[in-house]
Design a protein around this motif. Structure first.
Motif, short mmCIF file in Angstrom:
data_model
loop_
_atom_site.label_atom_id
_atom_site.label_comp_id
_atom_site.label_asym_id
_atom_site.label_seq_id
_atom_site.Cartn_x
_atom_site.Cartn_y
_atom_site.Cartn_z
N THR A 115 3.39 9.89 -4.81
CA THR A 115 3.22 8.66 -4.04
C THR A 115 4.58 8.27 -3.48
O THR A 115 5.62 8.59 -4.06
CB THR A 115 2.64 7.50 -4.87
N ASP A 123 -5.15 12.11 2.06
CA ASP A 123 -4.32 10.91 2.17
C ASP A 123 -4.97 9.74 1.44
O ASP A 123 -6.19 9.55 1.53
CB ASP A 123 -4.17 10.49 3.64
N LEU A 151 0.82 -1.21 0.00
CA LEU A 151 0.00 0.00 0.00
C LEU A 151 0.86 1.27 0.00
O LEU A 151 0.98 1.96 1.01
CB LEU A 151 -0.92 0.01 1.23
N ASP A 203 -3.90 5.44 -0.05
CA ASP A 203 -2.99 4.34 -0.30
C ASP A 203 -3.36 3.73 -1.64
O ASP A 203 -4.54 3.69 -2.00
CB ASP A 203 -3.12 3.24 0.77
N GLU A 235 5.59 2.58 0.88
CA GLU A 235 4.87 2.44 2.15
C GLU A 235 5.77 2.85 3.31
O GLU A 235 6.81 2.25 3.56
CB GLU A 235 4.41 1.00 2.30
N TYR A 273 -0.46 11.49 -1.22
CA TYR A 273 -1.18 12.57 -0.56
C TYR A 273 -1.07 13.86 -1.34
O TYR A 273 -0.17 14.04 -2.17
CB TYR A 273 -0.74 12.77 0.88
N ASP A 307 1.91 5.02 -0.15
CA ASP A 307 1.17 6.19 0.33
C ASP A 307 1.15 7.28 -0.73
O ASP A 307 2.14 7.50 -1.42
CB ASP A 307 1.83 6.75 1.59
N ASP A 357 -3.39 0.26 -3.63
CA ASP A 357 -3.30 -1.18 -3.41
C ASP A 357 -2.61 -1.83 -4.61
O ASP A 357 -3.16 -1.83 -5.71
CB ASP A 357 -4.70 -1.74 -3.21
#
Length: 155
Positions: free
Chosen positions: A133, A99, A22, A101, A136, A26, A24, A103
């Motif tokens: 991005t 925010d 996942l 994630d 993780e 934001y 991240d 997948d």
């Protein structure tokens, strides 16, 4: 022509074993209006979505309503599928930062990469901002929509 080519550029980069399942993403310095713009985009594009609070699926409320829920309340999650093999999970932690994630469990091949790039670009264009991005839990961006270049780039 796609922004990025799976075989040439990013197959190794989007390997869940390398950077986690996942990554991240934001957008910083946002407002409830920015959140609403993203929710409107999700609806306008007809992207498959599920809005869950605790254990309950609910209709998607206005962003201002969700962001005004008291602290300690169950935090909602919006799961979006902007294309085949692409899942994005939005977390409503604060109005000041959108925010999410990505997948990577099913993201494979050019079709999935194109859908991911299309999603990042659509959000960036709607907000007029870059959308990075990160691996993780990582600190430096590895892939994202660059507002000035108006395309998704590998960092």
């Amino acid at each position: 022509m796609p922004d990025l080519l799976w075989d040439d550029h990013v197959a190794w980069l989007l390997d869940p074993a390398r950077d986690g399942w996942l990554p991240d993403g934001y957008v910083a310095d946002t407002t409830p209006a920015d959140w609403q713009a993203v929710l409107d985009l999700v609806v306008e594009r007809g992207w498959e979505r599920t809005f869950v609070v605790g254990c309950f699926e609910m209709p998607l409320p206005p962003a201002a309503e969700v962001l005004s829920w008291p602290s300690g309340a169950a935090r909602p999650v919006l799961s979006v599928r902007p294309g085949p093999g692409v899942g994005v999970v939005f977390r409503f932690r604060s109005a000041e930062r959108i925010d999410f994630d990505v997948d990577l469990a099913q993201l494979r091949g050019q079709e999935g990469l194109d859908a991911l790039c299309g999603f990042l670009a659509a959000v960036g264009r709607r907000l007029g901002r870059s959308v990075p991005t990160y691996a993780e839990g990582g600190s430096g961006p590895f892939l994202g929509y660059d507002c000035e270049a108006d395309r998704v780039l590998v960092r």
